[in-house]
Scaffold this motif. Structure first.
Motif, short mmCIF file in Angstrom:
data_model
loop_
_atom_site.label_atom_id
_atom_site.label_comp_id
_atom_site.label_asym_id
_atom_site.label_seq_id
_atom_site.Cartn_x
_atom_site.Cartn_y
_atom_site.Cartn_z
N SER A 50 0.80 -1.21 0.00
CA SER A 50 0.00 0.00 0.00
C SER A 50 0.84 1.27 0.00
O SER A 50 0.32 2.35 -0.23
N GLY A 51 2.13 1.14 0.23
CA GLY A 51 2.99 2.31 0.33
C GLY A 51 3.60 2.69 -1.00
O GLY A 51 3.23 2.18 -2.06
N PRO A 52 4.57 3.58 -0.95
CA PRO A 52 5.20 4.10 -2.16
C PRO A 52 6.07 3.07 -2.86
O PRO A 52 6.48 2.08 -2.26
N THR A 53 6.36 3.33 -4.12
CA THR A 53 7.28 2.48 -4.86
C THR A 53 8.70 2.83 -4.46
O THR A 53 9.05 4.01 -4.36
N ALA A 54 9.51 1.82 -4.24
CA ALA A 54 10.93 2.00 -3.96
C ALA A 54 11.72 1.30 -5.06
O ALA A 54 11.51 0.12 -5.32
N TYR A 117 17.78 5.70 -15.53
CA TYR A 117 16.57 4.91 -15.75
C TYR A 117 15.62 5.05 -14.54
O TYR A 117 14.41 5.22 -14.71
N ALA A 118 16.18 5.03 -13.35
CA ALA A 118 15.35 5.16 -12.13
C ALA A 118 14.59 6.48 -12.15
O ALA A 118 13.43 6.53 -11.74
N VAL A 119 15.22 7.54 -12.62
CA VAL A 119 14.55 8.85 -12.68
C VAL A 119 13.30 8.76 -13.55
O VAL A 119 12.26 9.34 -13.22
N THR A 120 13.36 8.00 -14.65
CA THR A 120 12.19 7.88 -15.54
C THR A 120 11.02 7.17 -14.85
O THR A 120 9.88 7.33 -15.26
N LEU A 121 11.31 6.38 -13.81
CA LEU A 121 10.27 5.67 -13.07
C LEU A 121 9.59 6.57 -12.04
O LEU A 121 8.53 6.21 -11.52
N ASN A 122 10.23 7.69 -11.72
CA ASN A 122 9.69 8.70 -10.81
C ASN A 122 9.26 8.14 -9.45
O ASN A 122 8.16 8.43 -8.97
N PRO A 123 10.12 7.35 -8.79
CA PRO A 123 9.73 6.81 -7.49
C PRO A 123 9.96 7.82 -6.37
O PRO A 123 10.84 8.68 -6.46
N PRO A 124 9.21 7.71 -5.29
CA PRO A 124 9.46 8.56 -4.13
C PRO A 124 10.60 8.05 -3.25
O PRO A 124 11.08 8.77 -2.38
N VAL A 125 11.04 6.80 -3.47
CA VAL A 125 12.13 6.21 -2.69
C VAL A 125 13.08 5.51 -3.66
O VAL A 125 12.64 4.75 -4.52
N VAL A 126 14.39 5.75 -3.48
CA VAL A 126 15.42 5.05 -4.26
C VAL A 126 16.47 4.55 -3.27
O VAL A 126 16.95 5.32 -2.43
N VAL A 127 16.81 3.28 -3.38
CA VAL A 127 17.88 2.70 -2.56
C VAL A 127 18.99 2.28 -3.51
O VAL A 127 18.76 1.52 -4.45
N THR A 155 22.53 12.55 -10.32
CA THR A 155 21.45 12.26 -11.27
C THR A 155 20.15 12.01 -10.52
O THR A 155 19.09 12.52 -10.91
N LEU A 156 20.23 11.23 -9.46
CA LEU A 156 19.03 10.94 -8.68
C LEU A 156 18.47 12.19 -8.01
O LEU A 156 17.27 12.45 -8.08
N ARG A 157 19.33 12.98 -7.38
CA ARG A 157 18.85 14.16 -6.67
C ARG A 157 18.29 15.21 -7.64
O ARG A 157 17.26 15.82 -7.39
N THR A 158 18.95 15.40 -8.77
CA THR A 158 18.48 16.37 -9.75
C THR A 158 17.17 15.90 -10.39
O THR A 158 16.23 16.69 -10.53
N GLY A 159 17.11 14.64 -10.76
CA GLY A 159 15.93 14.10 -11.43
C GLY A 159 14.76 13.81 -10.52
O GLY A 159 13.61 13.77 -10.95
N LEU A 160 15.06 13.58 -9.24
CA LEU A 160 14.02 13.25 -8.25
C LEU A 160 14.22 14.13 -7.02
O LEU A 160 14.58 13.65 -5.94
N PRO A 161 13.99 15.44 -7.16
CA PRO A 161 14.33 16.36 -6.07
C PRO A 161 13.60 16.11 -4.75
O PRO A 161 14.10 16.49 -3.70
N ASN A 162 12.46 15.47 -4.79
CA ASN A 162 11.71 15.22 -3.57
C ASN A 162 11.78 13.78 -3.08
O ASN A 162 11.16 13.42 -2.09
N ALA A 163 12.54 12.95 -3.78
CA ALA A 163 12.64 11.54 -3.42
C ALA A 163 13.53 11.35 -2.19
O ALA A 163 14.45 12.12 -1.94
N ARG A 164 13.25 10.29 -1.47
CA ARG A 164 14.12 9.85 -0.38
C ARG A 164 15.15 8.93 -1.00
O ARG A 164 14.81 7.89 -1.58
N ILE A 165 16.41 9.30 -0.93
CA ILE A 165 17.50 8.51 -1.52
C ILE A 165 18.31 7.91 -0.38
O ILE A 165 18.80 8.62 0.49
#
Length: 184
Positions: A50-54, A117-127, A155-165
């Motif tokens: 039920s939570g966000p995509t990681a 590629y991860a940026v194109t998926l637009n997840p709120p969490v990236v590990v 790349t992750l921070r620029t492409g996903l500025p609000n994601a938890r990395i």
């Protein structure tokens, strides 16, 4: 800060509990279960929570090498615990700068390439977990590896500025050489 350390401790504990990983084993979530001789078997699909995509970027430890099955890899166990929907794009034999050409997976790029590629998926969490396959190059001259780490995270921070990395330092089975602490 404490919450990040608690998550890191959980991740590391899961890696240790999951078992010894065969370094260099090449498979990912786009393939059938390891050892399956039935080429028509459906690929492993992690449970949707039920939570966000990681999105998980990494090497064989991330892709599930050494787990009894892909449902028991550490990324799946953490996702279940955190109620994340897992999207695992880890590939064995890769690193921040090291790609695995011809690996047989859908994508075989370095972590730096997989970040795009991860940026194109637009997840709120990236590990991002791993780096052991970069050790040889890092020991000879760390410049390219350090740049690849910065580029991956940039790349992750620029492409996903609000994601938890979340970055997990390289896991190593056995004795850890002194330069690993510099790497982390």
């Amino acid at each position: 800060m404490f919450r990040g350390r608690a998550l890191l401790s959980t991740l590391l504990a899961v890696v240790v509990v999951t078992g010894v990983v065969v370094v260099g084993l090449r498979y990912d979530a786009t393939r059938t279960e390891q050892g399956s001789s039935d080429v028509s078997a459906a690929p492993f699909v992690p449970p949707a929570n039920s939570g966000p995509t990681a999105v998980f970027i990494g090497d064989s430890y991330v892709s599930g090498a050494g787990a009894s099955d892909l449902g028991h890899r550490w990324t799946t166990l953490v996702s279940i615990d955190k109620l994340w929907t897992e999207r695992n794009i880890g590939v064995g034999s890769t690193g921040y700068a090291l790609a695995a050409p011809g690996c047989g997976a859908e994508r075989c790029g370095s972590f730096e390439e997989m970040a795009g590629y991860a940026v194109t998926l637009n997840p709120p969490v990236v590990v991002v977990a791993g780096g052991i396959n970069d050790f040889d190059q890092f020991a000879r001259d760390p410049t390219d590896i350090v740049n690849a780490i910065y580029n991956t995270m940039g790349t992750l921070r620029t492409g996903l500025p609000n994601a938890r990395i979340i970055a997990v330092g390289p896991s190593a089975a056995g004795e850890v050489p002194p330069f690993v602490t510099a790497y982390e």
